[in-house]
Design an enzyme around this catalytic site. Structure first.
Site, mmCIF file in Angstrom:
data_model
loop_
_atom_site.group_PDB
_atom_site.id
_atom_site.type_symbol
_atom_site.label_atom_id
_atom_site.label_comp_id
_atom_site.label_asym_id
_atom_site.label_seq_id
_atom_site.Cartn_x
_atom_site.Cartn_y
_atom_site.Cartn_z
ATOM 1 N N PHE A 177 7.321 9.843 -8.438
ATOM 2 C CA PHE A 177 5.968 9.190 -8.253
ATOM 3 C C PHE A 177 7.003 7.586 -8.168
ATOM 4 O O PHE A 177 8.000 7.258 -8.917
ATOM 5 C CB PHE A 177 5.049 9.094 -9.204
ATOM 6 C CG PHE A 177 3.688 8.701 -8.250
ATOM 7 C CD1 PHE A 177 3.558 10.046 -7.541
ATOM 8 C CD2 PHE A 177 2.873 8.424 -8.476
ATOM 9 C CE1 PHE A 177 2.548 10.455 -7.045
ATOM 10 C CE2 PHE A 177 1.861 8.641 -7.741
ATOM 11 C CZ PHE A 177 1.189 9.587 -6.887
ATOM 12 N N GLN A 222 -4.511 -4.419 -8.510
ATOM 13 C CA GLN A 222 -3.276 -3.520 -8.038
ATOM 14 C C GLN A 222 -4.088 -2.745 -6.249
ATOM 15 O O GLN A 222 -4.847 -2.896 -6.104
ATOM 16 C CB GLN A 222 -3.405 -2.217 -9.132
ATOM 17 C CG GLN A 222 -2.421 -1.577 -7.469
ATOM 18 C CD GLN A 222 -1.938 -0.793 -8.910
ATOM 19 O OE1 GLN A 222 -2.148 0.775 -8.972
ATOM 20 N NE2 GLN A 222 -0.874 -0.285 -9.200
ATOM 21 N N HIS A 267 -7.058 -1.259 -5.370
ATOM 22 C CA HIS A 267 -7.077 0.165 -5.777
ATOM 23 C C HIS A 267 -7.746 0.166 -6.999
ATOM 24 O O HIS A 267 -8.461 1.396 -6.976
ATOM 25 C CB HIS A 267 -5.869 0.629 -5.664
ATOM 26 C CG HIS A 267 -5.519 2.262 -5.944
ATOM 27 N ND1 HIS A 267 -6.460 3.164 -5.131
ATOM 28 C CD2 HIS A 267 -4.879 2.806 -6.499
ATOM 29 C CE1 HIS A 267 -6.090 4.027 -5.965
ATOM 30 N NE2 HIS A 267 -4.944 3.534 -6.578
ATOM 31 N N ARG A 272 -0.296 -0.902 -12.888
ATOM 32 C CA ARG A 272 -0.247 -0.013 -13.276
ATOM 33 C C ARG A 272 0.451 1.128 -12.148
ATOM 34 O O ARG A 272 1.158 1.077 -11.122
ATOM 35 C CB ARG A 272 -2.386 0.745 -13.697
ATOM 36 C CG ARG A 272 -2.378 2.186 -13.373
ATOM 37 C CD ARG A 272 -2.825 2.829 -13.561
ATOM 38 N NE ARG A 272 -3.838 2.955 -12.394
ATOM 39 C CZ ARG A 272 -4.046 4.032 -11.049
ATOM 40 N NH1 ARG A 272 -2.617 4.845 -11.471
ATOM 41 N NH2 ARG A 272 -4.400 4.020 -9.541
ATOM 42 N N GLU A 297 0.798 7.726 -2.841
ATOM 43 C CA GLU A 297 2.224 7.393 -3.569
ATOM 44 C C GLU A 297 2.578 8.871 -3.934
ATOM 45 O O GLU A 297 3.982 8.661 -3.527
ATOM 46 C CB GLU A 297 2.207 6.928 -4.717
ATOM 47 C CG GLU A 297 3.470 5.789 -5.166
ATOM 48 C CD GLU A 297 3.265 5.830 -6.115
ATOM 49 O OE1 GLU A 297 2.407 4.323 -6.238
ATOM 50 O OE2 GLU A 297 3.678 5.803 -7.169
ATOM 51 N N LEU A 309 -7.839 5.908 0.710
ATOM 52 C CA LEU A 309 -6.237 5.944 -0.134
ATOM 53 C C LEU A 309 -5.217 6.889 0.617
ATOM 54 O O LEU A 309 -5.993 7.545 1.071
ATOM 55 C CB LEU A 309 -6.194 6.565 -1.412
ATOM 56 C CG LEU A 309 -5.129 6.793 -1.800
ATOM 57 C CD1 LEU A 309 -4.205 5.466 -2.722
ATOM 58 C CD2 LEU A 309 -5.486 7.078 -3.194
ATOM 59 N N ARG A 348 4.103 -0.896 -7.612
ATOM 60 C CA ARG A 348 3.319 -1.053 -6.263
ATOM 61 C C ARG A 348 2.383 -1.998 -6.347
ATOM 62 O O ARG A 348 2.663 -2.856 -4.919
ATOM 63 C CB ARG A 348 1.899 -0.220 -6.661
ATOM 64 C CG ARG A 348 1.238 0.963 -6.923
ATOM 65 C CD ARG A 348 0.470 2.126 -6.880
ATOM 66 N NE ARG A 348 0.508 3.304 -6.993
ATOM 67 C CZ ARG A 348 -0.565 4.049 -7.321
ATOM 68 N NH1 ARG A 348 -1.622 3.969 -8.322
ATOM 69 N NH2 ARG A 348 -0.295 5.574 -7.094
ATOM 70 N N HIS A 398 -3.236 -0.960 -3.770
ATOM 71 C CA HIS A 398 -2.101 0.449 -3.228
ATOM 72 C C HIS A 398 -1.663 0.171 -2.028
ATOM 73 O O HIS A 398 -1.984 -0.947 -1.518
ATOM 74 C CB HIS A 398 -3.317 0.967 -3.260
ATOM 75 C CG HIS A 398 -2.485 2.785 -3.658
ATOM 76 N ND1 HIS A 398 -1.642 3.379 -2.401
ATOM 77 C CD2 HIS A 398 -2.713 3.531 -4.089
ATOM 78 C CE1 HIS A 398 -1.114 4.207 -2.514
ATOM 79 N NE2 HIS A 398 -1.417 4.438 -3.889
#
Lengths: 239, 588
Positions: free
Chosen positions: B119, B241, B355, B400, B256, B253, B287, B243
């Site tokens: 990730f 955030q 997000h 995050r 990732e 969404l 991100r 995304h």
């Protein structure tokens, strides 16, 4: 520059227990750009902006939370993953059949959840806990595919004639799919007890293979196949 | 009218991952617990999480929770609290094994252990090679986790108040702390006072302050609104955030994990542009970095045109049908449904989309809510807890990392539950008077009595538009001030808004009105905090202050709704078991 617009027609089931003696179908029209398609949920949200008394459940708007199951032109489905363009007009929306209506498109799901709970939908394993994860091979894990993805929207059980007639005794497709999800889990040690609990004439055997559940499942799951597996296991146990 | 009162040892508001994990920690305590949720528990937004839950199990390579900690501190752009991050990363493997023991159907490696995938922002050995640390159940990890927790709660016979909406906190008569909440039974429309020794907020995020968001319609910042109205602060709430990969137009969404499995982003020239922005990590940079890169590509005219919307594309077709069908089946389904594109054959059109709320109600690592006294010292509010996205514990700081949200939920849901369990005998059931109850009922009464006024949906629409235009990926003081001015006017209009349906049974318009108060409170907090922080850090990217400014801003921001007062709170740089990670330049 004015965009070309079109009108979409709806007939929506309305019932407010505080003011209505019986339910009725109310007509709505929504004007949207000609070239624009949208999900049915988006259309219903726009209708609600015009008439805030319309009640329905919704949450994720992407087909994973299971809130907005309803009867759409006679077929159960999720409003959030149904394109307007796929529907014949006037678009008729009713609550999921076979469950008591609380208000408008909102049904009382207690009977549905009761059947889900009846199958003890949680892993049972009384062996000592390992320090790390319990091992499960990819092949064993693959047996859970098509079972664990259920979102509890109730589209299947409320399209099932056996569930309509015996909601107290027949577990129904959603509950049985989950029953099999745990029977099939290599980590679960209560398979015998799980099968015993389903061995009466109603819990599983009321399934008549109509396959409405498979037809309507918005996640493409196949409860009939899971029920078939449970039947086979029960018959094997019986021998 | 007398108010029905129900008394418990503890009430948990919200039944997503954090609330349900807290309930389980309390299940064996013998305490009377009520788990209160405005939706049936498995409809909570945790269900939409896709890619996984990150922790250093070391199943695919040697790993160390300290490496995970390093990545998380760096990802936070150094304003994550290091004692909390340390706790989360260290206890992470244990809580993930617990989830596995509960039955969570994780994907598996050939040797039978839990599957882990790469990730963004993950490294081995403190910034070395890409790590694979995110534990996954295909790309439906949130669904698998939420259902598993609900199933465990069924086994433990947790008392669930399903479809109950929490309206406001009730202060204790002695002025010290809180005695419970006012809540509405949505089905009947009845109002009740839930009286308890301990209250745990697990109300989730507020992404619906933006027009385009991956968040569910229910993510309306209810805990943030309740905390602010009760005089409590929120922290780092300017940190939102975006995304990198929401489906263009729909906002849905795309995990990732797609890039973790080898997918990458391309612009209209077919160029893999992340190679220019993050030469080392490329598409698996943090991100905030990827979202900014996409925005710059779009600004430079390198976007595809999708019916007038500019976007980039996420290419997966080179991964092959087998991998997509086994590791990313949910993404294929969402892409077919919402973009009309089969990723086995064609790339998915994506844009940065709101997000996640990094900020929230400040807490310590036990989940206890903190306020700051007049001398700037932390004051714990005994009996009040916040966990999950509504809390700022703070493990995410200014940005995050993917896979750290599900971990945050279960680690701190569990920690708060355990802390309450330990203290429950000593926490008092605080008495309340008519004045406190009236105060907590006042908002509901205002809405119930407003018979004519502007519609809730109109004001909500304009608020979302203002947030989208003025508080996006890139921000400037001038635009944010304009945005704030719009919000101030909207808040004034909101006082005179009304809904026309005043029936009681399942009145969702009434709930939406109450939710809009919470959204507006969160939007205003965001605007004030974003203007206050005159630097760029993590997700907060100001074109008028493009540099990170550690001399002035290596700190949490703290906002109070009264007079919109702003202040600061020190970042915790004192982990218990390792040396602190000192701020350095953040490159990927």
């Amino acid at each position: 520059m004015s965009e070309a617009m079109r009108t979409v027609k709806f007939k929506i089931y309305r019932f407010n227990p505080e003011t209505d003696i019986k339910p009725s179908m109310k007509d709505y029209e929504l004007t949207i750009p000609d070239n624009q398609d949208m999900m049915l949920l988006e259309a219903i949200l726009r209708i609600k902006a015009l008439d805030d008394s319309l009640a329905f459940r919704r949450s994720c708007r992407e087909g994973v939370c299971g809130s907005d199951g309803m009867n759409i032109n006679g077929r159960n489905g999720l409003a959030c993953v149904t394109l307007l363009s796929s529907l014949k007009q006037p678009i008729e929306l009713r609550p999921l059949p076979g469950l008591p209506v609380i208000r408008d498109l909102i049904v009382d799901m207690k009977a549905f959840f009761k059947q889900y709970e009846k199958v003890k939908p949680y892993l049972v394993n009384n062996d000592p806990l390992p320090a790390k994860e319990r091992l499960q091979s990819p092949a064993e894990r693959k047996k859970l595919d098509g079972l664990y993805e259920c979102i509890l929207c109730a589209c299947c059980s409320t399209s099932c004639p056996s569930f309509w007639w015996n909601p107290e005794k027949f577990v129904g497709p959603a509950g049985l799919l989950q029953a099999y999800r745990f029977i099939a889990d290599s980590r679960d040690t209560s398979k015998v007890e799980r099968l015993e609990a389903l061995a009466d004439p109603f819990s599983v055997f009321r399934c008549r293979g109509v396959m409405n559940c498979v037809e309507v499942c918005p996640k493409g799951l196949n409860p009939t196949r899971a029920i078939g597996h449970i039947r086979s296991e029960l018959l094997a146990e019986g021998n | 009218m007398t108010l029905a009162t129900y008394t418990f040892d503890a009430i948990i508001i919200g039944a997503g991952g954090a609330g349900m994990r807290a309930a389980l920690a309390l299940a064996e305590s013998g305490a009377q617990v009520a788990l209160v949720s405005k939706v049936f528990p498995t409809r909570s937004h945790t269900v939409s999480a896709q890619g996984g839950i990150t922790c250093a199990l070391g199943n695919v390579h040697e790993d160390d929770w300290r490496w995970h900690m390093y990545d998380t501190v760096k990802g936070s752009d150094y304003i994550g609290d290091q004692d909390s991050i340390e706790y989360m990363c260290k206890v992470g493997p244990q809580v993930v094994y617990e989830l596995e023991h509960m039955g969570l159907p994780f994907s598996r490696l050939d040797d039978g252990r839990i599957y882990q995938r790469p990730f963004g922002g993950q490294s081995k050995d403190f910034g070395g090679d890409q790590a694979a640390r995110t534990c996954a159940a295909a790309d439906r990890t949130g669904h698998a986790l939420l259902h598993t927790l609900y199933q465990r709660n069924l086994a433990e016979k947790t008392n669930v108040f399903s479809e109950w909406f929490a309206v406001d906190l009730v202060k204790a008569a002695d002025g010290l702390g809180f005695a419970g909440v006012i809540a509405i039974n949505i089905e009947s429309g009845e109002t009740a006072f839930l009286h308890a020794r301990a209250i745990i907020f697990a109300t989730g995020g507020a992404g619906r302050i933006y027009q385009s968001t991956t968040n569910a319609l229910i993510n309306t910042g209810d805990g943030i609104g309740m905390a602010l109205r009760a005089g409590l602060p929120v922290q780092d709430i300017e940190m939102w955030q975006f995304h990198p990969t929401g489906i263009a137009g729909a906002g849905v969404l795309v995990t990732e994990g797609c890039r973790g499995e080898g997918g990458y982003l391309i612009n209209k020239n077919g160029e893999r542009f992340m190679e220019r922005y993050a030469p080392h990590a490329k598409d698996l940079a943090s991100r905030d970095v990827v979202a900014r890169a996409i925005s710059l590509e779009l600004r430079a005219g390198n976007g595809y045109d999708l019916n007038g919307v500019s976007c980039v594309k996420l290419k997966l077709d080179h991964l092959g049908a087998d991998l997509i069908n086994s590791r990313l089946p949910g993404i294929r389904e969402l892409s077919l449904t919402f973009a009309g594109v089969d990723p086995i054959r064609e790339p998915i059109p994506v844009v940065p989309t709101c997000h996640y709320m990094m900020g929230g109600i400040p807490t310590n690592r036990f989940g206890q809510v903190i306020t700051v006294d007049s001398k700037g010292q932390d004051q714990v509010i005994e009996g009040l807890y916040a966990v999950g996205e509504c809390a700022c514990v703070s493990v995410h700081g200014a940005n995050r990392l993917g896979g750290n949200s599900l971990l945050d939920l279960v680690v701190f849901g569990r920690a708060a539950g355990l802390d309450v369990k330990e203290k429950i005998r000593d926490l008092p059931l605080r008495s309340v008077g008519k004045a406190e109850l009236d105060a907590a009922m006042s908002r509901l009464n205002r809405w119930d009595n407003n018979r004519e006024g502007e519609s809730v949906s109109q004001i909500r629409f304009e608020m979302q538009k203002a947030m989208q235009e003025d508080f996006g990926v890139f921000r400037t003081g001038e635009h944010m001030q304009e945005g704030l001015n719009k919000l101030v006017q909207l808040q004034e209009r909101l006082k005179h808004a009304a809904f026309s349906d005043h029936s009681r049974v399942f009145n969702t318009s009434r709930i939406e009105a109450l939710e809009l108060d919470n959204l507006m409170a969160t939007a205003l907090a965001t605007a004030h905090s974003a203007l206050y922080r005159t630097e760029s850090r993590g997700a907060h990217s100001r074109e008028d202050f493009p540099k990170r400014d550690d001399a002035n801003w290596l700190t949490h921001t703290v906002y109070y709704a009264q007079d919109h007062r702003m202040s600061r709170r020190a970042v915790n740089m004192k982990p218990l078991h390792v040396k602190p990670f000192e701020p350095k330049e953040r490159v990927y």
